[in-house]
Write a protein that holds these residues in place. Sequence first.
Motif, PDB file in Angstrom:
ATOM      1  N   ARG A  50     -10.140  13.487  -1.717  1.00 16.72           N
ATOM      2  CA  ARG A  50      -9.793  12.061  -1.693  1.00 16.72           C
ATOM      3  C   ARG A  50      -9.972  11.336  -3.018  1.00 16.72           C
ATOM      4  O   ARG A  50      -9.541  10.186  -3.149  1.00 16.72           O
ATOM      5  CB  ARG A  50     -10.655  11.336  -0.653  1.00 16.72           C
ATOM      6  CG  ARG A  50     -10.490  11.827   0.755  1.00 16.72           C
ATOM      7  CD  ARG A  50     -11.263  10.979   1.736  1.00 16.72           C
ATOM      8  NE  ARG A  50     -12.707  10.978   1.464  1.00 16.72           N
ATOM      9  CZ  ARG A  50     -13.571  10.108   1.978  1.00 16.72           C
ATOM     10  NH1 ARG A  50     -13.147   9.165   2.791  1.00 16.72           N
ATOM     11  NH2 ARG A  50     -14.859  10.172   1.700  1.00 16.72           N
ATOM     12  N   ARG A  88      -9.850   6.406  -5.856  1.00 19.98           N
ATOM     13  CA  ARG A  88      -9.259   6.951  -4.634  1.00 19.98           C
ATOM     14  C   ARG A  88      -7.853   7.468  -4.957  1.00 19.98           C
ATOM     15  O   ARG A  88      -7.034   6.750  -5.518  1.00 19.98           O
ATOM     16  CB  ARG A  88      -9.232   5.887  -3.541  1.00 19.98           C
ATOM     17  CG  ARG A  88      -8.894   6.441  -2.175  1.00 19.98           C
ATOM     18  CD  ARG A  88      -9.216   5.485  -1.062  1.00 19.98           C
ATOM     19  NE  ARG A  88      -8.672   4.160  -1.308  1.00 19.98           N
ATOM     20  CZ  ARG A  88      -9.060   3.065  -0.655  1.00 19.98           C
ATOM     21  NH1 ARG A  88      -9.987   3.134   0.271  1.00 19.98           N
ATOM     22  NH2 ARG A  88      -8.514   1.891  -0.915  1.00 19.98           N
ATOM     23  N   GLN A 141      -5.274   8.275  -3.015  1.00 24.17           N
ATOM     24  CA  GLN A 141      -4.119   7.758  -2.268  1.00 24.17           C
ATOM     25  C   GLN A 141      -3.532   6.480  -2.833  1.00 24.17           C
ATOM     26  O   GLN A 141      -2.344   6.229  -2.683  1.00 24.17           O
ATOM     27  CB  GLN A 141      -4.465   7.580  -0.795  1.00 24.17           C
ATOM     28  CG  GLN A 141      -5.347   6.365  -0.508  1.00 24.17           C
ATOM     29  CD  GLN A 141      -5.678   6.207   0.959  1.00 24.17           C
ATOM     30  OE1 GLN A 141      -5.780   7.180   1.685  1.00 24.17           O
ATOM     31  NE2 GLN A 141      -5.846   4.979   1.396  1.00 24.17           N
ATOM     32  N   ASP A 142      -4.358   5.659  -3.517  1.00 22.17           N
ATOM     33  CA  ASP A 142      -3.830   4.381  -4.000  1.00 22.17           C
ATOM     34  C   ASP A 142      -4.333   3.994  -5.396  1.00 22.17           C
ATOM     35  O   ASP A 142      -4.096   2.880  -5.843  1.00 22.17           O
ATOM     36  CB  ASP A 142      -4.144   3.263  -3.004  1.00 22.17           C
ATOM     37  CG  ASP A 142      -5.619   3.167  -2.668  1.00 22.17           C
ATOM     38  OD1 ASP A 142      -6.444   3.791  -3.361  1.00 22.17           O
ATOM     39  OD2 ASP A 142      -5.947   2.467  -1.687  1.00 22.17           O
ATOM     40  N   ASP A 143      -5.042   4.909  -6.069  1.00 26.18           N
ATOM     41  CA  ASP A 143      -5.552   4.673  -7.429  1.00 26.18           C
ATOM     42  C   ASP A 143      -6.510   3.492  -7.530  1.00 26.18           C
ATOM     43  O   ASP A 143      -6.657   2.889  -8.597  1.00 26.18           O
ATOM     44  CB  ASP A 143      -4.405   4.492  -8.435  1.00 26.18           C
ATOM     45  CG  ASP A 143      -3.731   5.803  -8.773  1.00 26.18           C
ATOM     46  OD1 ASP A 143      -4.392   6.853  -8.697  1.00 26.18           O
ATOM     47  OD2 ASP A 143      -2.531   5.770  -9.107  1.00 26.18           O
ATOM     48  N   ILE A 144      -7.191   3.158  -6.457  1.00 27.23           N
ATOM     49  CA  ILE A 144      -8.179   2.074  -6.488  1.00 27.23           C
ATOM     50  C   ILE A 144      -9.508   2.623  -6.986  1.00 27.23           C
ATOM     51  O   ILE A 144      -9.974   3.676  -6.547  1.00 27.23           O
ATOM     52  CB  ILE A 144      -8.332   1.421  -5.102  1.00 27.23           C
ATOM     53  CG1 ILE A 144      -7.043   0.679  -4.764  1.00 27.23           C
ATOM     54  CG2 ILE A 144      -9.549   0.508  -5.045  1.00 27.23           C
ATOM     55  CD1 ILE A 144      -7.095  -0.214  -3.574  1.00 27.23           C
ATOM     56  N   TYR A 149     -16.638  -0.273  -0.344  1.00 24.37           N
ATOM     57  CA  TYR A 149     -16.449   1.172  -0.186  1.00 24.37           C
ATOM     58  C   TYR A 149     -17.730   1.895   0.201  1.00 24.37           C
ATOM     59  O   TYR A 149     -17.780   3.122   0.173  1.00 24.37           O
ATOM     60  CB  TYR A 149     -15.831   1.749  -1.470  1.00 24.37           C
ATOM     61  CG  TYR A 149     -14.584   0.990  -1.824  1.00 24.37           C
ATOM     62  CD1 TYR A 149     -13.461   1.046  -1.008  1.00 24.37           C
ATOM     63  CD2 TYR A 149     -14.544   0.145  -2.930  1.00 24.37           C
ATOM     64  CE1 TYR A 149     -12.323   0.306  -1.295  1.00 24.37           C
ATOM     65  CE2 TYR A 149     -13.412  -0.592  -3.232  1.00 24.37           C
ATOM     66  CZ  TYR A 149     -12.308  -0.505  -2.407  1.00 24.37           C
ATOM     67  OH  TYR A 149     -11.189  -1.245  -2.687  1.00 24.37           O
TER      68      TYR A 149
END
Length: 174
Positions: free
Chosen positions: A11, A73, A75-78, A104
């Motif tokens: 992840r 992350r 999945q969304d580059d956060i 988080y």
Amino acid sequence: MTVTKSFQTQRLHIRPVTVEDAPFILELMNTPLWIQFIGDRNVRTIEDAETYIKEKAFSQLETHGYTNNVVIRVQDDIKLGTCGVYHREGKEVPDIGFAFLPDYHGQGYAFEAANQLVQEARHNYSLTELSGYTLEENMASRRLLERLGFQLKGVGKLPTSNDELLHYHRILDF
């Protein structure tokens, strides 16, 4: 020694902090839990954060091949938090540290990142042991260190603080 500068889990993408991360570092270092459990580092502006990164993170990476990493992350580059290995002046054994934005917490990100970092410390940084330091009242960090296989060794201090900290330790014998 082969140093992997960045690495990934299912992840998460974990890479060394850069000056471009200064706005994120500024936000993270001024969260109430950072100030309570890690300490106020007087980082109040993006320029302060840039200086902190240059002075603290870059020298560690150049000298030791490891540093503070930003946890992102996939999945969304956060950007979720940081996780790193630190060589402290006056300490023989490097220590692991981690901090995440409050949104988080409790989702397994800190364990996932820190667990992978322990693997990297052994296999890519050629470390044979790690320490971890936390305030006695920081139950989340204590639980995470214990889940990562660290054992309470006693109390100690870090050069950046006068606080008496719990000192955890783990031999990397895997």
